[in-house]
Design an enzyme around this catalytic site. Structure first.
Site, short mmCIF file in Angstrom:
data_model
loop_
_atom_site.label_atom_id
_atom_site.label_comp_id
_atom_site.label_asym_id
_atom_site.label_seq_id
_atom_site.Cartn_x
_atom_site.Cartn_y
_atom_site.Cartn_z
NE ARG A 77 10.09 -28.77 67.07
CZ ARG A 77 9.80 -29.84 66.32
NH1 ARG A 77 9.88 -29.81 65.02
NH2 ARG A 77 9.39 -30.95 66.90
CG HIS A 121 12.63 -35.16 67.13
ND1 HIS A 121 12.23 -33.96 66.59
CD2 HIS A 121 12.73 -36.02 66.08
CE1 HIS A 121 12.12 -34.07 65.28
NE2 HIS A 121 12.42 -35.33 64.94
CD GLU A 166 7.20 -35.66 62.36
OE1 GLU A 166 7.86 -36.70 62.22
OE2 GLU A 166 7.22 -34.75 61.53
CG ASN A 294 6.41 -31.25 62.36
OD1 ASN A 294 6.41 -30.11 62.82
ND2 ASN A 294 7.18 -32.21 62.83
CE1 TYR A 296 9.83 -31.83 55.99
CE2 TYR A 296 8.30 -32.65 57.64
CZ TYR A 296 9.51 -32.07 57.31
OH TYR A 296 10.39 -31.73 58.30
CD GLU A 352 10.03 -31.62 61.86
OE1 GLU A 352 9.94 -32.32 60.82
OE2 GLU A 352 10.28 -32.10 62.97
O1 IFM Z 1 13.88 -35.57 59.64
C1 IFM Z 1 12.53 -35.70 59.91
C2 IFM Z 1 12.22 -35.23 61.32
O2 IFM Z 1 12.96 -35.90 62.27
C3 IFM Z 1 10.76 -35.43 61.63
N1 IFM Z 1 9.92 -34.86 60.60
C4 IFM Z 1 10.24 -35.15 59.23
C5 IFM Z 1 11.69 -34.88 58.95
C6 IFM Z 1 12.03 -35.16 57.47
O3 IFM Z 1 11.74 -36.46 57.13
#
Ligand code: IFM
Length: 449
Positions: A77, A121, A166, A294, A296, A352
């Protein structure tokens, strides 16, 4: 040790974004983007860094594709820099910029790696910012035109498209907190940016259908898995508010549910209404083929009646990673379960998921990023559980292939499974790269019990 097998046909990949890796910011007639402008302003980025060179991927893409092939990636991607292909964001087309993406797509296909292209992005052409950027409704129309151009030029070979990456981040951090480009702090502009970004998504989906190209299109949202800080009913209500202001704000309109009432009321109370016109909500709700997720981390939520939004993030209880995220591997499976249930089990690609682990090369040159490996393993175990329970997840993209420009943090925060030496541009696969190759090869992950 138990081995958790993923479904047959599940795809494994990695993700990057144009401004974070390409460099070559003023080559081959590329126009400037808001990230060039922002990062060149003193005080915006740690140590005054910027993406002028980044990973120099623009010149090294062939080697990088070779690296992907060695790792065994099945899909990759990346995002297109809008100002590389349309220097002002409208009007003139830059054939040299388009040729770069042609070459990149061809190189990927030669190695049997499926491209997944993100159209936006965060790097809005500065020419559009000069006309008001996302606060200006016309930007949504210009995005639809740019999307149509990309479908026309790459759509014979690219079959997976992501409209926006995002939107919560580039609208709120770009226009409310000012921590990201274009560095505005004004809730009225933020409200306009949110609505126009979602409208832009809808315009791109319509352009894709009109193009007649084969393939699939979706949107990628940033997500946090919200958990109650305690078991009081008011805490659960606070969690629902957090979901309104984050998840439902960006998923609701796309899935035809509109904006959450709590969010509309809040923005209106601040004199910042969403500039909704007739037909907008229908355009935003144009059916998508998949949802990009995405994720985290998680956040613990508690009630905060004194705050306009009614909730706040409670103190973390898990170890913190360098960016301040809690190390919460269960969050991926939890969020996938929640979003699948909330929106009728859409097809999902994890566009992500990754870990910031700033381990440097040891004396032998090896990079032992075991914190990343442990957390990635945990994320995948959770994801596997959600799939077993019926979530329709078909692909996973690790963020990121390479250490790269981490926005306001500059190059200090390393998310790559491949180390980038920013002095020499050497790429050194970390231990996590070997581990991930094995996950791909076996289409699954060891559960260490
Ligand atoms: O690096 C970023 C990415 O551009 C968008 N999502 C989170 C990643 C890590 O912070």
């Amino acid at each position: 040790m138990t081995f958790l097998q993923f479904p047959g046909g599940f795809q494994w990949g990695a993700a990057t974004a144009a401004y974070q890796i390409e460099g070559a910011y003023n080559e081959d007639d590329r126009g400037l983007s808001i990230w060039d402008t922002f990062s060149h302003q003193p005080g915006t980025i740690e140590r005054g860094e910027n993406g002028d060179v980044a990973c120099d991927h623009y010149h090294r893409y062939r080697d990088d594709v070779e690296l992907m092939a060695q790792l065994g990636l099945q899909t990759y991607r990346f995002s297109v820099s809008w100002s590389r292909v349309q220097p002002w964001g409208y009007g003139a087309i830059n054939e040299k910029g388009l040729a770069f993406y042609d070459r990149l797509v061809d190189a990927l296909l030669e190695k049997n790696i499926q491209p997944a292209v993100t159209l936006y992005h965060w790097d809005l052409p500065q020419g559009l910012q000069d006309l008001g950027g996302w606060a200006n409704r016309d930007t949504a129309e210009r995005f639809g035109e740019y999307a149509a151009l990309m479908f026309e030029r790459l759509g014979d070979r690219v079959t997976r498209w992501i409209t926006l990456n995002e939107p919560i981040v580039f609208t709120l951090m770009g226009h409310l907190t000012g921590r990201m480009a274009p560095g505005i702090r004004d809730i009225r502009i933020a409200a306009r940016a949110i609505h126009h970004a979602l409208l832009a998504h809808g315009r791109a989906v319509a352009a894709f259908r009109a193009s007649g190209r084969a393939g699939e299109i979706g949107i990628t949202n940033a997500n946090t898995s919200y958990e109650p800080a305690d078991d009081r009913p008011e805490t659960q209500q606070a969690v629902e508010l957090a979901r309104d202001f984050d998840s439902r704000l960006f998923h609701g309109p796309v899935f035809g549910r509109g904006y959450p009432g709590s969010v509309l009321r809040y923005y209106e109370s601040k004199g910042a209404p969403f500039p909704i016109e007739d037909g907008d909500m229908e355009a935003i709700a144009a059916p998508i083929d998949f949802l990009g997720v995405n994720l985290y981390s998680r956040a613990r939520i508690e009630p905060a009646p004194e705050r306009g939004v009614g909730y706040r993030t409670a103190a973390p209880t898990l170890p913190l990673l360098p960016m301040g995220y809690e190390a919460a591997p269960h969050a991926l499976g939890d969020f996938v379960r929640w979003v699948s249930k909330e929106y009728g089990n859409p097809r999902i690609y994890i566009t992500e998921n990754g870990v910031c682990d700033n381990t440097e090369p040891g004396p032998d040159g090896a990079i032992d990023d075991h914190v990343r490996i442990d957390l990635l393993r945990g994320f995948l175990v959770g994801l596997h559980g959600a799939i077993e329970e019926g979530a329709d997840v078909r692909a996973y993209y690790q963020w990121s292939l390479l250490d790269n420009f981490e926005w306001a943090y500059g190059y200090r925060m390393r998310f790559g499974m491949v180390y980038t030496d920013f002095e020499t541009q050497a790429r050194i696969p970390k231990r996590s790269a070997a581990w991930y190759s094995e996950v791909i090869r076996r289409n699954g992950v060891e559960l260490i019990d």
